[in-house]
Design a protein around this motif. Structure first.
Motif, mmCIF file in Angstrom:
data_model
loop_
_atom_site.group_PDB
_atom_site.id
_atom_site.type_symbol
_atom_site.label_atom_id
_atom_site.label_comp_id
_atom_site.label_asym_id
_atom_site.label_seq_id
_atom_site.Cartn_x
_atom_site.Cartn_y
_atom_site.Cartn_z
ATOM 1 N N ALA A 194 36.354 30.972 8.181
ATOM 2 C CA ALA A 194 35.318 29.819 8.580
ATOM 3 C C ALA A 194 35.681 29.127 9.794
ATOM 4 C CB ALA A 194 35.605 28.969 7.366
ATOM 5 N N GLU A 195 36.954 29.083 10.268
ATOM 6 C CA GLU A 195 37.577 28.281 11.384
ATOM 7 C C GLU A 195 36.781 29.170 12.854
ATOM 8 O OE1 GLU A 195 41.776 28.016 11.470
ATOM 9 O OE2 GLU A 195 41.759 26.140 10.168
ATOM 10 N N ARG A 196 37.000 30.505 12.682
ATOM 11 C CA ARG A 196 36.622 31.428 13.683
ATOM 12 C C ARG A 196 35.327 31.713 14.008
ATOM 13 N NH1 ARG A 196 41.670 35.792 14.329
ATOM 14 N NH2 ARG A 196 43.217 34.143 14.438
ATOM 15 N N ASN A 197 34.499 31.294 12.658
ATOM 16 C CA ASN A 197 33.004 31.422 12.800
ATOM 17 C C ASN A 197 32.318 30.285 12.225
ATOM 18 O OD1 ASN A 197 32.927 34.772 13.165
ATOM 19 N ND2 ASN A 197 34.467 34.229 11.660
ATOM 20 N N PRO A 198 32.459 29.379 13.090
ATOM 21 C CA PRO A 198 31.607 27.885 12.747
ATOM 22 C C PRO A 198 30.093 28.244 12.941
ATOM 23 C CG PRO A 198 32.346 27.853 15.082
ATOM 24 C CD PRO A 198 32.851 29.147 14.311
ATOM 25 N N GLY A 199 29.281 27.050 12.142
ATOM 26 C CA GLY A 199 28.038 27.037 12.253
ATOM 27 C C GLY A 199 27.213 28.215 11.396
ATOM 28 N N VAL A 200 26.121 28.713 11.797
ATOM 29 C CA VAL A 200 25.315 29.512 10.982
ATOM 30 C C VAL A 200 26.042 30.918 10.684
ATOM 31 C CG1 VAL A 200 23.143 28.546 11.615
ATOM 32 C CG2 VAL A 200 24.083 30.399 13.068
ATOM 33 N N GLY A 201 26.943 31.309 11.648
ATOM 34 C CA GLY A 201 27.646 32.728 11.419
ATOM 35 C C GLY A 201 28.717 32.511 10.315
ATOM 36 N N ARG A 202 28.835 31.362 9.704
ATOM 37 C CA ARG A 202 29.944 31.477 8.768
ATOM 38 C C ARG A 202 29.817 32.294 7.481
ATOM 39 N NH1 ARG A 202 30.376 28.077 4.361
ATOM 40 N NH2 ARG A 202 28.499 26.843 5.142
ATOM 41 N N VAL A 203 28.668 32.079 6.871
ATOM 42 C CA VAL A 203 28.305 32.809 5.463
ATOM 43 C C VAL A 203 28.421 34.487 5.858
ATOM 44 C CG1 VAL A 203 26.475 33.203 3.857
ATOM 45 C CG2 VAL A 203 26.820 30.984 4.405
ATOM 46 N N GLN A 204 27.856 34.593 6.962
ATOM 47 C CA GLN A 204 27.810 36.258 7.250
ATOM 48 C C GLN A 204 29.319 36.805 7.413
ATOM 49 O OE1 GLN A 204 25.282 37.659 10.732
ATOM 50 N NE2 GLN A 204 24.415 39.067 9.267
ATOM 51 N N ALA A 205 29.994 35.946 8.258
ATOM 52 C CA ALA A 205 31.325 36.291 8.566
ATOM 53 C C ALA A 205 32.053 36.383 7.391
ATOM 54 C CB ALA A 205 31.927 35.264 9.609
ATOM 55 N N LEU A 206 31.931 35.562 6.253
ATOM 56 C CA LEU A 206 32.874 35.565 5.205
ATOM 57 C C LEU A 206 32.345 36.763 4.275
ATOM 58 C CD1 LEU A 206 32.338 31.635 3.960
ATOM 59 C CD2 LEU A 206 34.514 33.113 4.646
ATOM 60 N N ALA A 207 30.946 37.038 4.453
ATOM 61 C CA ALA A 207 30.685 38.409 3.649
ATOM 62 C C ALA A 207 31.347 39.556 4.245
ATOM 63 C CB ALA A 207 29.140 38.562 3.519
ATOM 64 N N GLY A 208 31.162 39.729 5.433
ATOM 65 C CA GLY A 208 31.918 40.722 6.544
ATOM 66 C C GLY A 208 33.273 41.094 6.081
ATOM 67 N N ASN A 209 33.974 39.860 6.018
ATOM 68 C CA ASN A 209 35.347 40.024 5.635
ATOM 69 C C ASN A 209 35.810 40.439 4.402
ATOM 70 O OD1 ASN A 209 38.122 39.025 6.912
ATOM 71 N ND2 ASN A 209 38.148 38.175 4.669
ATOM 72 N N ALA A 210 34.858 40.022 3.497
ATOM 73 C CA ALA A 210 34.790 40.624 2.074
ATOM 74 C C ALA A 210 34.799 41.719 1.857
ATOM 75 C CB ALA A 210 33.915 39.636 1.010
ATOM 76 N N VAL A 211 33.731 42.326 2.792
ATOM 77 C CA VAL A 211 33.216 43.938 2.765
ATOM 78 C C VAL A 211 34.657 44.772 2.898
ATOM 79 C CG1 VAL A 211 32.040 45.604 3.891
ATOM 80 C CG2 VAL A 211 30.828 43.645 2.918
#
Length: 378
Positions: free
Chosen positions: A311-328
Protein backbone atom coordinates in the motif's frame (compact mmCIF):
# COMPACT_ATOMS: atom_id res chain seq x y z
CA UNK A 1 -11.41 4.97 -1.70
CA UNK A 2 -10.55 7.05 1.38
CA UNK A 3 -12.93 6.83 4.35
CA UNK A 4 -12.97 8.12 7.93
CA UNK A 5 -10.77 6.10 10.27
CA UNK A 6 -13.71 4.90 12.42
CA UNK A 7 -15.63 3.63 9.38
CA UNK A 8 -12.46 2.03 8.00
CA UNK A 9 -11.90 0.19 11.30
CA UNK A 10 -15.48 -1.14 11.39
CA UNK A 11 -15.52 -2.24 7.74
CA UNK A 12 -12.12 -3.92 8.07
CA UNK A 13 -13.25 -5.88 11.14
CA UNK A 14 -16.47 -6.99 9.46
CA UNK A 15 -14.69 -8.18 6.31
CA UNK A 16 -12.13 -10.08 8.40
CA UNK A 17 -14.95 -11.73 10.36
CA UNK A 18 -16.53 -13.01 7.14
CA UNK A 19 -13.23 -14.58 6.05
CA UNK A 20 -12.72 -16.03 9.55
CA UNK A 21 -16.07 -17.84 9.26
CA UNK A 22 -15.50 -19.13 5.73
CA UNK A 23 -11.84 -20.15 5.93
CA UNK A 24 -12.05 -23.21 8.26
CA UNK A 25 -13.66 -25.42 5.59
CA UNK A 26 -10.54 -24.88 3.48
CA UNK A 27 -7.82 -25.25 6.10
CA UNK A 28 -9.27 -28.50 7.43
CA UNK A 29 -8.88 -30.04 4.00
CA UNK A 30 -5.10 -29.57 4.31
CA UNK A 31 -5.21 -31.59 7.52
CA UNK A 32 -7.75 -34.27 6.65
CA UNK A 33 -7.53 -34.90 2.90
CA UNK A 34 -3.91 -36.20 2.72
CA UNK A 35 -4.47 -38.54 5.66
CA UNK A 36 -7.92 -39.72 4.46
CA UNK A 37 -7.66 -39.63 0.67
CA UNK A 38 -9.66 -42.87 0.32
CA UNK A 39 -12.62 -41.33 2.15
CA UNK A 40 -12.79 -38.66 -0.56
CA UNK A 41 -12.50 -41.22 -3.34
CA UNK A 42 -9.11 -39.96 -4.53
CA UNK A 43 -5.46 -40.98 -4.52
CA UNK A 44 -2.75 -39.23 -2.52
CA UNK A 45 -1.37 -37.66 -5.69
CA UNK A 46 -4.83 -36.34 -6.58
CA UNK A 47 -5.12 -34.92 -3.08
CA UNK A 48 -1.95 -32.92 -3.71
CA UNK A 49 -3.36 -31.53 -6.93
CA UNK A 50 -6.65 -30.59 -5.24
CA UNK A 51 -4.88 -28.80 -2.41
CA UNK A 52 -2.89 -26.75 -4.92
CA UNK A 53 -5.76 -26.10 -7.35
CA UNK A 54 -7.48 -23.38 -5.32
CA UNK A 55 -4.28 -21.32 -5.34
CA UNK A 56 -3.32 -21.95 -8.96
CA UNK A 57 -6.74 -20.91 -10.28
CA UNK A 58 -6.22 -17.49 -8.76
CA UNK A 59 -3.24 -16.90 -11.04
CA UNK A 60 -5.66 -16.69 -13.96
CA UNK A 61 -8.82 -15.67 -12.14
CA UNK A 62 -7.67 -12.81 -9.94
CA UNK A 63 -8.14 -10.26 -12.72
CA UNK A 64 -11.84 -11.14 -13.03
CA UNK A 65 -12.26 -11.07 -9.26
CA UNK A 66 -10.59 -7.66 -9.03
CA UNK A 67 -12.87 -6.19 -11.70
CA UNK A 68 -16.01 -7.58 -10.06
CA UNK A 69 -14.85 -6.39 -6.65
CA UNK A 70 -13.97 -2.90 -7.91
CA UNK A 71 -17.25 -2.47 -9.80
CA UNK A 72 -19.66 -3.98 -7.28
CA UNK A 73 -17.99 -3.23 -3.95
CA UNK A 74 -17.36 -5.31 -0.83
CA UNK A 75 -20.96 -6.20 -0.03
CA UNK A 76 -21.76 -7.93 -3.31
CA UNK A 77 -18.35 -9.57 -3.67
CA UNK A 78 -18.28 -11.07 -0.17
CA UNK A 79 -21.95 -12.10 -0.21
CA UNK A 80 -21.26 -14.15 -3.35
CA UNK A 81 -17.97 -15.48 -1.93
CA UNK A 82 -19.69 -16.61 1.28
CA UNK A 83 -22.36 -18.40 -0.72
CA UNK A 84 -19.72 -20.23 -2.76
CA UNK A 85 -17.88 -21.12 0.46
CA UNK A 86 -21.05 -22.67 1.89
CA UNK A 87 -21.65 -24.71 -1.28
CA UNK A 88 -18.04 -25.94 -1.22
CA UNK A 89 -18.30 -26.97 2.44
CA UNK A 90 -21.47 -28.97 1.78
CA UNK A 91 -19.81 -30.55 -1.26
CA UNK A 92 -16.75 -31.54 0.77
CA UNK A 93 -19.12 -33.42 3.07
CA UNK A 94 -20.88 -35.50 0.43
CA UNK A 95 -19.09 -35.44 -2.94
CA UNK A 96 -16.42 -38.01 -3.87
CA UNK A 97 -14.16 -38.26 -6.87
CA UNK A 98 -11.40 -36.06 -8.22
CA UNK A 99 -13.22 -34.06 -10.91
CA UNK A 100 -16.20 -32.97 -8.81
CA UNK A 101 -13.93 -32.05 -5.94
CA UNK A 102 -11.73 -30.13 -8.37
CA UNK A 103 -14.71 -27.96 -9.37
CA UNK A 104 -15.30 -27.18 -5.70
CA UNK A 105 -11.65 -26.28 -5.17
CA UNK A 106 -11.64 -23.96 -8.18
CA UNK A 107 -14.79 -22.26 -6.91
CA UNK A 108 -13.33 -21.83 -3.46
CA UNK A 109 -10.11 -20.43 -4.93
CA UNK A 110 -11.98 -17.57 -6.60
CA UNK A 111 -14.15 -17.01 -3.52
CA UNK A 112 -11.06 -16.74 -1.33
CA UNK A 113 -9.55 -14.27 -3.78
CA UNK A 114 -12.48 -11.91 -3.17
CA UNK A 115 -12.44 -12.47 0.60
CA UNK A 116 -8.71 -11.90 0.87
CA UNK A 117 -8.72 -8.85 -1.40
CA UNK A 118 -11.50 -7.22 0.60
CA UNK A 119 -9.72 -7.66 3.93
CA UNK A 120 -6.54 -6.11 2.53
CA UNK A 121 -8.26 -3.28 0.66
CA UNK A 122 -10.42 -2.26 3.61
CA UNK A 123 -7.51 -2.46 6.05
CA UNK A 124 -5.52 -0.04 3.90
CA UNK A 125 -8.42 2.15 2.72
CA UNK A 126 -7.28 4.98 5.00
CA UNK A 127 -3.47 5.49 5.16
CA UNK A 128 -3.57 6.57 8.81
CA UNK A 129 -3.62 3.38 10.89
CA UNK A 130 -3.27 1.00 7.93
CA UNK A 131 -0.58 -1.11 9.62
CA UNK A 132 -2.62 -1.35 12.83
CA UNK A 133 -5.78 -2.35 10.95
CA UNK A 134 -3.84 -4.93 8.91
CA UNK A 135 -2.59 -6.58 12.09
CA UNK A 136 -6.04 -6.55 13.70
CA UNK A 137 -7.58 -7.95 10.52
CA UNK A 138 -5.14 -10.87 10.46
CA UNK A 139 -5.89 -11.57 14.13
CA UNK A 140 -9.65 -11.76 13.50
CA UNK A 141 -9.20 -13.97 10.43
CA UNK A 142 -7.13 -16.40 12.50
CA UNK A 143 -9.85 -17.06 15.09
CA UNK A 144 -11.95 -19.37 12.88
CA UNK A 145 -9.18 -21.73 11.73
CA UNK A 146 -7.57 -21.67 15.18
CA UNK A 147 -10.73 -23.11 16.76
CA UNK A 148 -11.73 -25.34 13.84
CA UNK A 149 -8.46 -27.26 13.41
CA UNK A 150 -8.22 -29.08 16.77
CA UNK A 151 -12.00 -29.47 17.03
CA UNK A 152 -12.19 -30.76 13.47
CA UNK A 153 -9.40 -33.24 14.17
CA UNK A 154 -11.31 -34.58 17.19
CA UNK A 155 -14.58 -34.85 15.26
CA UNK A 156 -12.80 -36.72 12.46
CA UNK A 157 -11.33 -39.21 14.92
CA UNK A 158 -14.81 -40.21 16.15
CA UNK A 159 -17.16 -39.53 13.21
CA UNK A 160 -14.92 -39.67 10.15
CA UNK A 161 -13.25 -36.91 8.15
CA UNK A 162 -16.29 -35.51 6.33
CA UNK A 163 -18.95 -34.67 8.93
CA UNK A 164 -17.10 -31.58 10.10
CA UNK A 165 -17.53 -29.88 6.70
CA UNK A 166 -21.31 -29.97 6.97
CA UNK A 167 -21.03 -28.19 10.32
CA UNK A 168 -18.69 -25.60 8.83
CA UNK A 169 -21.17 -24.85 6.02
CA UNK A 170 -23.40 -23.30 8.69
CA UNK A 171 -20.64 -20.86 9.66
CA UNK A 172 -20.21 -19.80 6.03
CA UNK A 173 -23.94 -19.04 6.03
CA UNK A 174 -23.43 -16.77 9.05
CA UNK A 175 -20.62 -15.07 7.13
CA UNK A 176 -23.04 -14.40 4.28
CA UNK A 177 -25.37 -12.46 6.57
CA UNK A 178 -22.49 -10.50 8.10
CA UNK A 179 -21.27 -9.60 4.58
CA UNK A 180 -24.59 -7.84 3.96
CA UNK A 181 -23.44 -5.08 6.34
CA UNK A 182 -20.34 -4.21 4.31
CA UNK A 183 -20.13 -1.04 2.21
CA UNK A 184 -21.33 -1.30 -1.37
CA UNK A 185 -19.26 1.61 -2.72
CA UNK A 186 -17.19 0.68 -5.83
CA UNK A 187 -13.40 0.94 -5.71
CA UNK A 188 -11.48 3.21 -8.06
CA UNK A 189 -9.19 1.34 -10.45
CA UNK A 190 -6.44 2.55 -12.79
CA UNK A 191 -6.94 2.44 -16.54
CA UNK A 192 -5.99 -0.96 -17.97
CA UNK A 193 -2.56 -0.97 -19.60
CA UNK A 194 -3.03 -4.19 -21.57
CA UNK A 195 -0.90 -6.38 -19.31
CA UNK A 196 -2.91 -8.80 -17.19
CA UNK A 197 0.03 -10.63 -15.63
CA UNK A 198 2.87 -8.31 -14.66
CA UNK A 199 6.40 -9.28 -13.78
CA UNK A 200 6.90 -9.19 -10.00
CA UNK A 201 8.55 -6.27 -8.23
CA UNK A 202 10.82 -6.98 -5.25
CA UNK A 203 7.90 -7.18 -2.78
CA UNK A 204 5.99 -9.62 -4.99
CA UNK A 205 9.15 -11.71 -5.43
CA UNK A 206 9.51 -11.94 -1.64
CA UNK A 207 5.84 -12.97 -1.43
CA UNK A 208 6.41 -15.64 -4.09
CA UNK A 209 9.43 -17.09 -2.29
CA UNK A 210 7.70 -17.04 1.08
CA UNK A 211 4.70 -18.75 -0.53
CA UNK A 212 6.98 -21.53 -1.80
CA UNK A 213 8.84 -21.89 1.50
CA UNK A 214 6.16 -21.39 4.17
CA UNK A 215 2.77 -22.03 2.54
CA UNK A 216 4.12 -24.85 0.35
CA UNK A 217 7.24 -26.68 1.47
CA UNK A 218 6.74 -26.13 5.20
CA UNK A 219 3.02 -27.02 5.44
CA UNK A 220 3.52 -30.11 3.26
CA UNK A 221 6.56 -31.15 5.30
CA UNK A 222 4.75 -30.57 8.59
CA UNK A 223 2.22 -33.26 7.73
CA UNK A 224 4.98 -35.70 6.73
CA UNK A 225 7.06 -34.97 9.82
CA UNK A 226 4.06 -35.40 12.10
CA UNK A 227 3.11 -38.69 10.50
CA UNK A 228 6.63 -40.13 10.74
CA UNK A 229 7.43 -38.87 14.24
CA UNK A 230 4.06 -38.99 16.02
CA UNK A 231 2.47 -42.12 14.56
CA UNK A 232 -1.13 -42.71 15.68
CA UNK A 233 -1.50 -39.26 17.22
CA UNK A 234 -0.57 -37.54 13.95
CA UNK A 235 -4.05 -36.23 13.07
CA UNK A 236 -4.69 -34.47 16.36
CA UNK A 237 -1.12 -33.24 16.96
CA UNK A 238 -0.82 -31.97 13.38
CA UNK A 239 -4.15 -30.22 13.85
CA UNK A 240 -2.86 -28.56 17.01
CA UNK A 241 0.35 -27.48 15.28
CA UNK A 242 -1.58 -26.02 12.36
CA UNK A 243 -3.87 -24.29 14.84
CA UNK A 244 -0.77 -22.71 16.35
CA UNK A 245 -0.33 -20.96 13.02
CA UNK A 246 -3.61 -19.15 13.56
CA UNK A 247 -3.06 -18.61 17.28
CA UNK A 248 0.16 -16.87 16.29
CA UNK A 249 -1.68 -14.74 13.74
CA UNK A 250 -4.34 -13.79 16.26
CA UNK A 251 -1.85 -12.81 18.97
CA UNK A 252 1.17 -11.63 17.01
CA UNK A 253 -0.07 -10.11 13.74
CA UNK A 254 -1.14 -6.94 15.59
CA UNK A 255 2.39 -6.76 17.02
CA UNK A 256 3.81 -7.09 13.51
CA UNK A 257 1.58 -4.23 12.39
CA UNK A 258 2.74 -2.04 15.29
CA UNK A 259 6.38 -2.92 14.59
CA UNK A 260 5.91 -1.83 10.97
CA UNK A 261 4.37 1.45 12.12
CA UNK A 262 7.16 2.11 14.63
CA UNK A 263 10.30 0.86 12.85
CA UNK A 264 9.32 0.62 9.19
CA UNK A 265 7.84 -2.30 7.25
CA UNK A 266 10.99 -2.95 5.19
CA UNK A 267 13.33 -3.07 8.20
CA UNK A 268 11.10 -5.49 10.10
CA UNK A 269 10.65 -7.63 6.98
CA UNK A 270 14.41 -8.18 6.79
CA UNK A 271 14.69 -8.94 10.52
CA UNK A 272 11.81 -11.43 10.57
CA UNK A 273 12.98 -13.07 7.34
CA UNK A 274 16.43 -13.66 8.83
CA UNK A 275 14.86 -15.31 11.87
CA UNK A 276 12.65 -17.39 9.58
CA UNK A 277 15.79 -18.76 7.93
CA UNK A 278 17.00 -20.05 11.30
CA UNK A 279 13.59 -21.57 12.12
CA UNK A 280 13.31 -23.36 8.76
CA UNK A 281 16.83 -24.72 9.19
CA UNK A 282 15.92 -26.07 12.64
CA UNK A 283 12.78 -27.67 11.17
CA UNK A 284 14.84 -29.29 8.42
CA UNK A 285 17.07 -30.90 11.08
CA UNK A 286 13.95 -32.51 12.64
CA UNK A 287 13.63 -30.08 15.56
CA UNK A 288 9.89 -30.31 15.02
CA UNK A 289 8.52 -28.22 17.89
CA UNK A 290 11.19 -25.49 17.94
CA UNK A 291 11.44 -25.18 14.16
CA UNK A 292 7.73 -25.41 13.39
CA UNK A 293 6.78 -23.12 16.26
CA UNK A 294 9.35 -20.54 15.18
CA UNK A 295 8.19 -20.58 11.56
CA UNK A 296 4.54 -20.18 12.53
CA UNK A 297 5.26 -17.30 14.92
CA UNK A 298 7.43 -15.45 12.41
CA UNK A 299 4.93 -15.99 9.61
CA UNK A 300 2.28 -14.29 11.72
CA UNK A 301 4.53 -11.32 12.42
CA UNK A 302 5.30 -10.89 8.72
CA UNK A 303 1.76 -10.95 7.34
CA UNK A 304 0.78 -7.30 8.02
CA UNK A 305 4.18 -6.05 6.83
CA UNK A 306 3.64 -6.99 3.20
CA UNK A 307 0.14 -5.51 2.95
CA UNK A 308 1.41 -2.27 4.49
CA UNK A 309 4.44 -2.18 2.22
CA UNK A 310 2.44 -2.76 -0.97
CA UNK A 311 0.00 0.00 0.00
CA UNK A 312 2.86 2.41 0.78
CA UNK A 313 4.53 1.78 -2.58
CA UNK A 314 1.30 1.99 -4.58
CA UNK A 315 -0.74 4.92 -3.26
CA UNK A 316 -3.96 6.11 -4.87
CA UNK A 317 -6.01 4.18 -7.41
CA UNK A 318 -3.26 1.62 -8.01
CA UNK A 319 -3.50 0.22 -4.47
CA UNK A 320 -6.23 -2.40 -4.98
CA UNK A 321 -4.66 -3.73 -8.17
CA UNK A 322 -1.22 -3.85 -6.53
CA UNK A 323 -2.60 -5.79 -3.55
CA UNK A 324 -4.24 -8.26 -5.93
CA UNK A 325 -1.05 -8.62 -7.99
CA UNK A 326 1.01 -9.32 -4.89
CA UNK A 327 -1.55 -11.90 -3.76
CA UNK A 328 -1.30 -13.62 -7.15
CA UNK A 329 2.46 -14.05 -6.76
CA UNK A 330 1.99 -15.35 -3.22
CA UNK A 331 -0.50 -17.88 -4.60
CA UNK A 332 1.90 -18.89 -7.38
CA UNK A 333 4.51 -19.67 -4.75
CA UNK A 334 2.06 -21.46 -2.48
CA UNK A 335 0.90 -23.56 -5.43
CA UNK A 336 4.42 -24.41 -6.57
CA UNK A 337 5.55 -25.28 -3.02
CA UNK A 338 3.60 -28.54 -2.53
CA UNK A 339 4.52 -29.73 -6.02
CA UNK A 340 8.18 -28.96 -5.32
CA UNK A 341 7.98 -30.69 -1.95
CA UNK A 342 6.54 -33.81 -3.54
CA UNK A 343 9.54 -34.00 -5.88
CA UNK A 344 12.36 -32.97 -3.51
CA UNK A 345 11.52 -34.45 -0.11
CA UNK A 346 11.55 -38.12 -1.22
CA UNK A 347 15.04 -37.75 -2.77
CA UNK A 348 16.77 -34.91 -0.88
CA UNK A 349 17.67 -34.33 2.74
CA UNK A 350 15.11 -32.12 4.54
CA UNK A 351 17.99 -30.25 6.17
CA UNK A 352 19.20 -29.07 2.76
CA UNK A 353 15.72 -28.38 1.37
CA UNK A 354 14.57 -26.21 4.27
CA UNK A 355 17.92 -24.49 4.80
CA UNK A 356 18.02 -23.39 1.17
CA UNK A 357 14.37 -22.32 1.33
CA UNK A 358 15.13 -20.17 4.37
CA UNK A 359 18.16 -18.65 2.68
CA UNK A 360 16.02 -17.70 -0.32
CA UNK A 361 13.52 -15.94 1.98
CA UNK A 362 16.11 -13.71 3.65
CA UNK A 363 17.94 -12.93 0.39
CA UNK A 364 14.68 -11.81 -1.22
CA UNK A 365 13.93 -9.60 1.81
CA UNK A 366 17.33 -7.93 1.50
CA UNK A 367 16.72 -7.35 -2.23
CA UNK A 368 13.36 -5.84 -1.35
CA UNK A 369 15.02 -3.37 1.01
CA UNK A 370 17.74 -2.45 -1.50
CA UNK A 371 15.24 -1.55 -4.21
CA UNK A 372 13.15 0.66 -1.98
CA UNK A 373 14.61 3.89 -3.40
CA UNK A 374 13.66 2.90 -6.95
CA UNK A 375 10.14 1.82 -6.10
CA UNK A 376 9.21 4.71 -3.80
CA UNK A 377 9.95 8.04 -5.47
CA UNK A 378 11.20 10.79 -3.17
Amino acid sequence: MSVPARDADAASRRSATVLSLCLPSDVLLYLLMPMNADAFGISLAEAGVLLAANRLVRIFGYGYVVRFYAQRGDRAALTLASLVSMVCAVGNSFITGFWWLLILRLGWGLAYAALNLSTQALATSEPAGAARRSGTSRAIIAIGPMLALPLGALVSMYFGPRVIFLILAFFSLIGLFIARGLPSVPHAMPTANGRRFKAPDSVAMWSFIEGVALDGLFIFGLSLQAQSVLGGNAVFIAGVLLALRYVSEMLLSPLGGRAAASYGAVRMLVVFSALTTLALTAFGFHWLIIGAGGVLILRALQLPLVTTLVAERNPGVGRVQALAGNAVWRDVGAGVGPLLAGVLLPIASPSWVYSLAGLAVVVSAVVCSRYRVREVPA
